[in-house]
Design a protein around this motif. Sequence first.
Motif, PDB file in Angstrom:
ATOM      1  N   TYR A 194      -9.361   5.133   1.460  1.00  0.00           N
ATOM      2  CA  TYR A 194      -8.823   4.779   0.040  1.00  0.00           C
ATOM      3  C   TYR A 194      -8.353   3.377   0.176  1.00  0.00           C
ATOM      4  O   TYR A 194      -7.843   3.171  -0.814  1.00  0.00           O
ATOM      5  CB  TYR A 194      -8.601   6.182  -0.696  1.00  0.00           C
ATOM      6  CG  TYR A 194      -7.884   6.035  -1.806  1.00  0.00           C
ATOM      7  CD1 TYR A 194      -8.218   5.989  -3.107  1.00  0.00           C
ATOM      8  CD2 TYR A 194      -5.708   6.161  -2.186  1.00  0.00           C
ATOM      9  CE1 TYR A 194      -7.577   5.257  -3.782  1.00  0.00           C
ATOM     10  CE2 TYR A 194      -5.659   6.454  -3.464  1.00  0.00           C
ATOM     11  CZ  TYR A 194      -6.015   5.343  -4.546  1.00  0.00           C
ATOM     12  OH  TYR A 194      -5.889   4.513  -5.025  1.00  0.00           O
TER      13      TYR A 194
ATOM     14  N   LEU B 176      -0.189  13.132 -11.425  1.00  0.00           N
ATOM     15  CA  LEU B 176      -0.921  12.495 -10.276  1.00  0.00           C
ATOM     16  C   LEU B 176      -1.275  13.657  -9.173  1.00  0.00           C
ATOM     17  O   LEU B 176      -2.401  13.088  -8.735  1.00  0.00           O
ATOM     18  CB  LEU B 176       0.635  12.198  -9.307  1.00  0.00           C
ATOM     19  CG  LEU B 176       0.854  11.684  -8.169  1.00  0.00           C
ATOM     20  CD1 LEU B 176      -0.116   9.969  -7.632  1.00  0.00           C
ATOM     21  CD2 LEU B 176       1.810  11.777  -7.092  1.00  0.00           C
TER      22      LEU B 176
ATOM     23  N   TYR C 152      -5.681  12.968  -7.563  1.00  0.00           N
ATOM     24  CA  TYR C 152      -6.187  13.097  -6.780  1.00  0.00           C
ATOM     25  C   TYR C 152      -7.012  14.387  -6.401  1.00  0.00           C
ATOM     26  O   TYR C 152      -7.826  14.842  -5.636  1.00  0.00           O
ATOM     27  CB  TYR C 152      -5.391  13.688  -5.864  1.00  0.00           C
ATOM     28  CG  TYR C 152      -4.038  11.668  -4.953  1.00  0.00           C
ATOM     29  CD1 TYR C 152      -5.161  10.759  -4.734  1.00  0.00           C
ATOM     30  CD2 TYR C 152      -2.960  11.794  -5.576  1.00  0.00           C
ATOM     31  CE1 TYR C 152      -4.233   9.485  -4.769  1.00  0.00           C
ATOM     32  CE2 TYR C 152      -2.457  10.629  -4.923  1.00  0.00           C
ATOM     33  CZ  TYR C 152      -3.409   9.060  -4.715  1.00  0.00           C
ATOM     34  OH  TYR C 152      -2.558   8.586  -4.364  1.00  0.00           O
TER      35      TYR C 152
ATOM     36  N   ASN D 292       0.982  -1.216   0.266  1.00  0.00           N
ATOM     37  CA  ASN D 292       0.144  -0.101   0.266  1.00  0.00           C
ATOM     38  C   ASN D 292       1.043   0.924   0.211  1.00  0.00           C
ATOM     39  O   ASN D 292       2.086   1.309  -0.137  1.00  0.00           O
ATOM     40  CB  ASN D 292      -1.101  -0.252   1.538  1.00  0.00           C
ATOM     41  CG  ASN D 292      -2.561   1.003   0.628  1.00  0.00           C
ATOM     42  OD1 ASN D 292      -2.455   1.785   0.165  1.00  0.00           O
ATOM     43  ND2 ASN D 292      -3.495   0.046   1.348  1.00  0.00           N
TER      44      ASN D 292
ATOM     45  N   GLY E  60       6.162   1.031   2.804  1.00  0.00           N
ATOM     46  CA  GLY E  60       8.603   1.347   3.370  1.00  0.00           C
ATOM     47  C   GLY E  60       8.847   0.546   2.135  1.00  0.00           C
ATOM     48  O   GLY E  60       9.817   0.172   1.899  1.00  0.00           O
TER      49      GLY E  60
HETATM   50  P1  DGT Z   1       6.437   3.925  -0.022  1.00  0.00           P
HETATM   51  O1  DGT Z   1       7.954   3.783  -0.085  1.00  0.00           O
HETATM   52  O2  DGT Z   1       6.172   2.446   0.245  1.00  0.00           O
HETATM   53  O3  DGT Z   1       5.832   4.586   0.795  1.00  0.00           O
HETATM   54  O4  DGT Z   1       5.619   3.654  -1.467  1.00  0.00           O
HETATM   55  P2  DGT Z   1       5.923   5.702  -2.477  1.00  0.00           P
HETATM   56  O5  DGT Z   1       6.013   6.666  -1.636  1.00  0.00           O
HETATM   57  O6  DGT Z   1       7.219   5.817  -2.134  1.00  0.00           O
HETATM   58  O7  DGT Z   1       4.787   5.701  -3.334  1.00  0.00           O
HETATM   59  P3  DGT Z   1       4.082   5.485  -3.264  1.00  0.00           P
HETATM   60  O8  DGT Z   1       3.426   3.748  -3.327  1.00  0.00           O
HETATM   61  O9  DGT Z   1       2.971   6.045  -2.080  1.00  0.00           O
HETATM   62  O10 DGT Z   1       2.428   5.579  -4.786  1.00  0.00           O
HETATM   63  C1  DGT Z   1       3.457   7.028  -5.235  1.00  0.00           C
HETATM   64  C2  DGT Z   1       1.709   7.583  -5.073  1.00  0.00           C
HETATM   65  O11 DGT Z   1       1.923   6.583  -6.893  1.00  0.00           O
HETATM   66  C3  DGT Z   1       0.208   6.899  -4.149  1.00  0.00           C
HETATM   67  O12 DGT Z   1      -0.263   8.348  -4.503  1.00  0.00           O
HETATM   68  C4  DGT Z   1      -0.017   6.163  -5.056  1.00  0.00           C
HETATM   69  C5  DGT Z   1       0.500   6.065  -6.483  1.00  0.00           C
HETATM   70  N1  DGT Z   1      -0.048   5.502  -7.533  1.00  0.00           N
HETATM   71  C6  DGT Z   1       0.865   4.672  -7.946  1.00  0.00           C
HETATM   72  N2  DGT Z   1       0.148   3.330  -8.580  1.00  0.00           N
HETATM   73  C7  DGT Z   1      -0.892   3.588  -8.672  1.00  0.00           C
HETATM   74  C8  DGT Z   1      -1.614   3.016  -9.528  1.00  0.00           C
HETATM   75  O13 DGT Z   1      -1.705   2.287 -10.447  1.00  0.00           O
HETATM   76  N3  DGT Z   1      -3.258   3.709  -9.298  1.00  0.00           N
HETATM   77  C9  DGT Z   1      -2.904   4.952  -8.908  1.00  0.00           C
HETATM   78  N4  DGT Z   1      -4.221   5.311  -8.496  1.00  0.00           N
HETATM   79  N5  DGT Z   1      -2.504   5.554  -7.850  1.00  0.00           N
HETATM   80  C10 DGT Z   1      -1.244   4.866  -7.742  1.00  0.00           C
END
Ligand code: DGT
Length: 228
Positions: free
Chosen positions: A179, A63, A67, A26, A30
């Motif tokens: 969400y 992005l 949102y 999610n 991490g």
């Molecule tokens: P982490 O290291 O697990 O905290 O993850 P982050 O911060 O590197 O990445 P994460 O999971 O927060 O993903 C970055 C943003 O992109 C987050 O707001 C969710 C969004 N996201 C990534 N792939 C998709 C997708 O296929 N669809 C949608 N709606 N959002 C996505």
Amino acid sequence: MSKVTSMTNAVRAVNKRPFRVSIEGNIGSGKSTCIKYFDKYHNVEKHAEPIQEWRNVSGHNLLGLLYSDMNEWSFAFQHYVHLSRLKIQTSPPSNPDITVKMFERSVQNSRHCFVENAKKQNFLQDSEYEVLAKWFDYTEKTLDISLDLIVYLRTTPQVVWERMMKRGRAEESEVPLDYLQQVHDSYENWLNSPDVGCEVLTIDADRSIDCVKDDLERYSYKILGGNH
Ligand code: DGT
């Protein structure tokens, strides 16, 4: 060894491609930290999620748009995510010493987790969902996008929501707990399905990062497909 795993190994042997590991979980679970943990291995090519690319598609912050209005922007966003993940997943290794490719989320994640959730929540019209599903089916049939292992950083929605709020990424400031619950449920449906296509290694990522790192060390032989 399961039938699916042995088939995947056979495809990999023929194509001589690196072992492919997708780090899944999610928002705020991490994943980035987990990928950085493998910096010490020079045979591992790592790909973080291309967030900067999604923030600037020829000047458009997809992005941020997503949102701001999920109904309006889910189709464009998932389309672009599919493209950027496909590039990462299928690109040839950067040098001949690379035997493992590790990336943050996958084409399969986009299709089976986020697109499924967007359909369930009516962020996508039926016609938009069908277009995305057909893109995925064509991609899967014509290109080798298979995964060898999924590392699932499993969390509780409340825990990751608190982490996400603390991190304070501008685009995510209004994302409700609900969400993250939806994304969690979608992950669980996908990764518990018999059709997932590869082995899933689940790590409890509600715990401190040090505990998670201990597990990464303990399972590193498996995570790297024996390419230590
Ligand atoms: P982490 O290291 O697990 O905290 O993850 P982050 O911060 O590197 O990445 P994460 O999971 O927060 O993903 C970055 C943003 O992109 C987050 O707001 C969710 C969004 N996201 C990534 N792939 C998709 C997708 O296929 N669809 C949608 N709606 N959002 C996505």
